[in-house]
Design a protein around this motif. Structure first.
Motif, PDB file in Angstrom:
ATOM      1  N   SER A   1     -10.043  78.796  32.441  1.00  0.00           N
ATOM      2  CA  SER A   1     -10.291  78.191  31.135  1.00  0.00           C
ATOM      3  C   SER A   1      -8.995  78.210  30.346  1.00  0.00           C
ATOM      4  N   GLN A   2      -8.512  77.047  29.961  1.00  0.00           N
ATOM      5  CA  GLN A   2      -7.266  76.959  29.222  1.00  0.00           C
ATOM      6  C   GLN A   2      -7.543  77.183  27.745  1.00  0.00           C
ATOM      7  N   GLN A   3      -6.751  78.012  27.126  1.00  0.00           N
ATOM      8  CA  GLN A   3      -6.892  78.237  25.706  1.00  0.00           C
ATOM      9  C   GLN A   3      -5.875  77.400  24.950  1.00  0.00           C
ATOM     10  N   GLY A   4      -4.591  77.546  25.314  1.00  0.00           N
ATOM     11  CA  GLY A   4      -3.551  76.794  24.641  1.00  0.00           C
ATOM     12  C   GLY A   4      -3.245  75.507  25.382  1.00  0.00           C
ATOM     13  N   GLU A   5      -3.016  74.444  24.625  1.00  0.00           N
ATOM     14  CA  GLU A   5      -2.617  73.170  25.203  1.00  0.00           C
ATOM     15  C   GLU A   5      -1.347  72.709  24.515  1.00  0.00           C
ATOM     16  N   GLU A   6      -0.291  72.524  25.294  1.00  0.00           N
ATOM     17  CA  GLU A   6       0.978  72.111  24.704  1.00  0.00           C
ATOM     18  C   GLU A   6       1.070  70.590  24.633  1.00  0.00           C
ATOM     19  N   ALA A  19      14.405  70.144  19.190  1.00  0.00           N
ATOM     20  CA  ALA A  19      13.237  69.908  20.042  1.00  0.00           C
ATOM     21  C   ALA A  19      12.034  70.601  19.420  1.00  0.00           C
ATOM     22  N   THR A  20      10.940  69.885  19.293  1.00  0.00           N
ATOM     23  CA  THR A  20       9.717  70.454  18.746  1.00  0.00           C
ATOM     24  C   THR A  20       8.588  70.325  19.752  1.00  0.00           C
ATOM     25  N   MET A  21       7.949  71.452  20.019  1.00  0.00           N
ATOM     26  CA  MET A  21       6.805  71.477  20.924  1.00  0.00           C
ATOM     27  C   MET A  21       5.616  72.054  20.173  1.00  0.00           C
ATOM     28  N   ASN A  22       4.441  71.540  20.473  1.00  0.00           N
ATOM     29  CA  ASN A  22       3.248  71.966  19.765  1.00  0.00           C
ATOM     30  C   ASN A  22       2.252  72.594  20.713  1.00  0.00           C
ATOM     31  N   CYS A  23       1.422  73.451  20.141  1.00  0.00           N
ATOM     32  CA  CYS A  23       0.396  74.137  20.919  1.00  0.00           C
ATOM     33  C   CYS A  23      -0.879  74.172  20.095  1.00  0.00           C
ATOM     34  N   SER A  24      -1.985  73.785  20.702  1.00  0.00           N
ATOM     35  CA  SER A  24      -3.278  73.913  20.031  1.00  0.00           C
ATOM     36  C   SER A  24      -4.142  74.859  20.842  1.00  0.00           C
ATOM     37  N   LEU A  74       6.840  75.218  18.199  1.00  0.00           N
ATOM     38  CA  LEU A  74       8.103  75.868  18.549  1.00  0.00           C
ATOM     39  C   LEU A  74       9.213  74.852  18.331  1.00  0.00           C
ATOM     40  N   LEU A  75      10.154  75.225  17.480  1.00  0.00           N
ATOM     41  CA  LEU A  75      11.299  74.359  17.207  1.00  0.00           C
ATOM     42  C   LEU A  75      12.544  75.015  17.770  1.00  0.00           C
ATOM     43  N   ILE A  76      13.277  74.269  18.582  1.00  0.00           N
ATOM     44  CA  ILE A  76      14.577  74.722  19.069  1.00  0.00           C
ATOM     45  C   ILE A  76      15.624  73.871  18.374  1.00  0.00           C
TER      46      ILE A  76
END
Lengths: 113, 113
Positions: A1-6, A19-24, A74-76
């Motif tokens: 079961s996946q909790q986080g989805e990027e 670079a910006t990555m998101n997680c829900s 997450l921002l790099i």
């Protein structure tokens, strides 16, 4: 079961760009963590943000957490070719005798020199 | 430098063989974990252990068993290897409590032929 989805699944940028990555995620969390994985290697822990924190910095990394939207980013900043890797968010799942982390499927970041 | 060491980087085994994947950590961590990582499926938890001789099933324990006779060592056993167990196997360890990140090994890429 996946909790986080990027999101996105893949991201390609030029060196020097941000670079910006998101997680829900779906359920209540105690904390959310971000990891990096270079190709064919193990994961490396980058940063942990607690549920009562909204923002955290570590070097060129900036993580935000919005528990009302169940999302994190997450921002790099000023990316480098060496930042090329997959990035995963992870949240803790509690059950049984001890908690464990559930990982998303990751965002593959490519930084072109 | 703290470490999680997985005994093999690459392993090729035949169908039906009993396979042992070894993981050793030098950080005196209570918790140890085995994940497998497959393209499109992300990291999935196989088993974890929060103390010597203790183990708990993760999301995909079928076809696997584990052993933790000493605090520093956590072994994953494939009782009778099958081709669908071809994967990257990642071991991790952590201190107890919800505020610690995981330290991962470099991974073992197992091919079952």
């Amino acid at each position: 079961s996946q909790q986080g989805e990027e999101d996105p699944q893949a991201l390609s940028i030029q060196e020097g760009e941000n670079a910006t990555m998101n997680c829900s995620y779906k359920t209540s969390i105690n904390n959310l963590q971000w990891y990096r994985q270079n190709s064919g290697r193990g994961l490396v822990h980058l940063i942990l943000i607690r549920s009562n924190e909204r923002e955290k910095h570590s070097g060129r990394l900036r993580v935000t957490l919005d528990t009302s939207k169940k999302s994190s980013s997450l921002l790099i900043t000023a990316s480098r070719a060496a930042d090329t890797a997959s990035y995963f968010c992870a949240t803790a799942r509690y059950g049984g005798s001890q908690g464990n982390l559930i990982f998303g499927k990751g965002t593959k970041l490519s930084v072109k020199p | 430098d703290v470490k999680v060491t997985q005994s093999s980087r690459y392993l090729v085994k035949r169908t039906g063989e009993k396979v042992f994947l070894e993981c050793v950590q030098d950080m005196d961590h209570e918790n140890m974990f085995w994940y497998r990582q497959d393209p499109g499926l992300g990291l999935r938890l196989i088993y974890f252990s929060y103390d010597v001789k203790m183990k708990e099933k993760g999301d995909i324990p079928e076809g696997y068993s584990v052993s933790r006779e000493k605090k520093e060592r956590f072994s994953l056993i494939l009782e009778s290897a099958s081709t669908n167990q071809t994967s990257m196997y990642l071991c991790a360890s952590s201190s107890s409590g919800p505020l610690y990140g995981y330290t991962f090994g470099s991974g073992t890429r197992l091919t079952v032929v």
